[in-house]
Design a protein around this motif. Structure first.
Motif, PDB file in Angstrom:
ATOM      1  N   LEU A 142      50.443  40.449  37.555  1.00  0.00           N
ATOM      2  CA  LEU A 142      50.818  41.585  36.714  1.00  0.00           C
ATOM      3  C   LEU A 142      52.278  41.501  36.285  1.00  0.00           C
ATOM      4  CD1 LEU A 142      48.999  44.496  38.594  1.00  0.00           C
ATOM      5  CD2 LEU A 142      48.367  43.482  36.407  1.00  0.00           C
ATOM      6  N   TRP A 143      53.130  41.058  37.180  1.00  0.00           N
ATOM      7  CA  TRP A 143      54.565  40.945  36.894  1.00  0.00           C
ATOM      8  C   TRP A 143      54.828  39.933  35.780  1.00  0.00           C
ATOM      9  CZ3 TRP A 143      58.071  37.194  39.780  1.00  0.00           C
ATOM     10  CH2 TRP A 143      59.387  37.289  39.310  1.00  0.00           C
ATOM     11  N   TRP A 145      52.432  38.685  33.661  1.00  0.00           N
ATOM     12  CA  TRP A 145      51.247  38.596  32.824  1.00  0.00           C
ATOM     13  C   TRP A 145      51.547  38.118  31.406  1.00  0.00           C
ATOM     14  CZ3 TRP A 145      46.147  38.594  33.639  1.00  0.00           C
ATOM     15  CH2 TRP A 145      45.314  38.723  32.532  1.00  0.00           C
ATOM     16  N   GLU A 211      43.277  40.870  28.622  1.00  0.00           N
ATOM     17  CA  GLU A 211      43.277  41.892  29.669  1.00  0.00           C
ATOM     18  C   GLU A 211      41.863  42.350  29.997  1.00  0.00           C
ATOM     19  OE1 GLU A 211      47.159  41.564  27.838  1.00  0.00           O
ATOM     20  OE2 GLU A 211      45.173  41.925  26.983  1.00  0.00           O
TER      21      GLU A 211
END
Length: 260
Positions: A142-143, A145, A211
Motif C-alpha cells: 500500500l505504501w 502502490w 486496484e
C-alpha cells in the motif's frame, strides 16, 4: 474459537489470501511466475537448515527465500536471460533442498507437510506470525502502490517520474520472500506459486483497474481457502492441494464469465 483446528486453519488461509491477492497481481503483471517458483522451491532448503540448526522454520525459510530473491534481482539487473536462469534456479533450489532435507532425520517423516502444506496443524503462534507478517507485506504494498504500478507498466516512464525500477523490483522481491516464508505451513513450497498466480489470473479479466484486480484476486483467494478447506473436511482430501484446486475452479469460472 481458536481452540477449533478448522477455524485456525481458516483464519490462517484468510490471512494469507489478503496478501497473495495484491502481490499475486504484480507477479502476473510482471510475468514473474518462475521468480515465485524459484523463491518457493528454495524454501525447502530453508526448512532443512532450520531443522538442522534447531531454529524457527519461519526464520530459516525467510532467510533462504530472501537470499534467493536478492540473487534473482541481481541477475535481472545484470541483464541475464531470466526465463532460462529462473528455470535453472527453481529446479536446482528444490533439488538441493530435497537432498539437504534427506540428511535431517526429523524432517523425513514430515516432508509432505513442507511440500504441500499442513494448514490443519496451524497453531496460535503460527496465526500471529501469518497475520503479523501479512500486515507488514500489505502495508509495504500500500505504501509503494503507485510507484510499483508505474514501474510495472513502463520502466522508462517510471524513471522519468523519478522512480527507480530496481528499488521497486527489490521491494517486490522482499515481499514475495516474506509471503513464501509465511505460506510454507499453509500450502507448502510446491503450491505457494499457485496461490499467488491462479487467483490473480482469475481476477485479471474481471477488473478494469489494478486496484480492483488486486481486491478481486484477494476475494478469490479467500473463497478458494474456504472452499478448499470445506472440500478437505468433507472428502478427506489434503487441505493444501484442495485449496489450489478450488482456485483453479474459480479460474475456469472466470473464463466463462469473460466469454459471456
Amino acid at each position: 474459537m481458536l481452540d477449533d483446528f478448522f477455524m485456525r486453519a481458516l483464519l490462517a488461509g484468510l490471512g494469507l489470501a489478503v496478501v497473495t491477492g495484491p502481490l499475486g497481481s504484480f507477479v502476473v503483471w510482471r510475468r514473474m511466475a518462475y521468480f515465485g517458483d524459484s523463491t518457493a522451491h528454495a524454501a525447502i532448503l530453508g526448512v532443512a537448515l532450520s531443522l538442522a540448526f534447531q531454529v524457527s522454520i519461519y526464520a530459516g525459510t525467510l532467510l533462504v527465500a530472501l537470499s534467493m530473491a536478492l540473487l534473482v534481482s541481481v541477475l535481472a539487473a545484470r541483464g541475464q536471460a531470466m526465463d532460462t536462469m529462473l528455470g535453472v534456479l527453481a529446479h536446482s533450489a528444490l533439488a538441493i533442498g530435497l537432498v539437504a532435507i534427506s540428511f535431517v532425520p526429523a524432517a523425513r517423516a514430515d516432508l509432505n507437510s513442507y511440500l504441500f502444506g499442513d494448514i490443519l496443524a496451524v497453531g496460535r503462534a503460527d496465526l500471529a506470525l501469518i497475520w503479523g507478517g501479512g500486515a507488514l507485506v500489505l502495508g509495504l504494498l500500500l505504501w509503494r502502490w503507485q510507484r510499483l504500478v508505474t514501474a510495472t507498466l513502463n520502466e522508462e516512464l517510471a524513471m522519468a517520474a523519478g522512480i527507480d525500477p530496481r528499488t521497486e523490483r527489490l521491494a517486490l522481491s522482499i515481499a514475495l520472500a516474506v509471503v513464501v516464508a509465511l505460506a510454507i505451513r499453509v500450502v507448502g513450497s510446491l503450491l505457494i506459486s499457485a496461490l499467488l498466480i491462479v487467483p490473480a489470473a482469475a481476477a485479471r479479466g474481471l477488473a478494469p483497474t489494478p486496484e480492483r484486480m488486486a481486491a478481486i484476486a484477494a476475494l478469490i483467494a479467500a473463497a478458494s481457502v474456504g472452499a478448499g478447506l470445506w472440500a478437505s473436511l468433507k472428502l478427506d482430501s489434503p487441505a493444501g492441494p484442495s485449496i489450489v484446486v478450488a482456485a483453479a475452479v474459480f479460474f475456469l469460472l472466470s473464463l466463462f464469465f469473460r466469454r459471456n
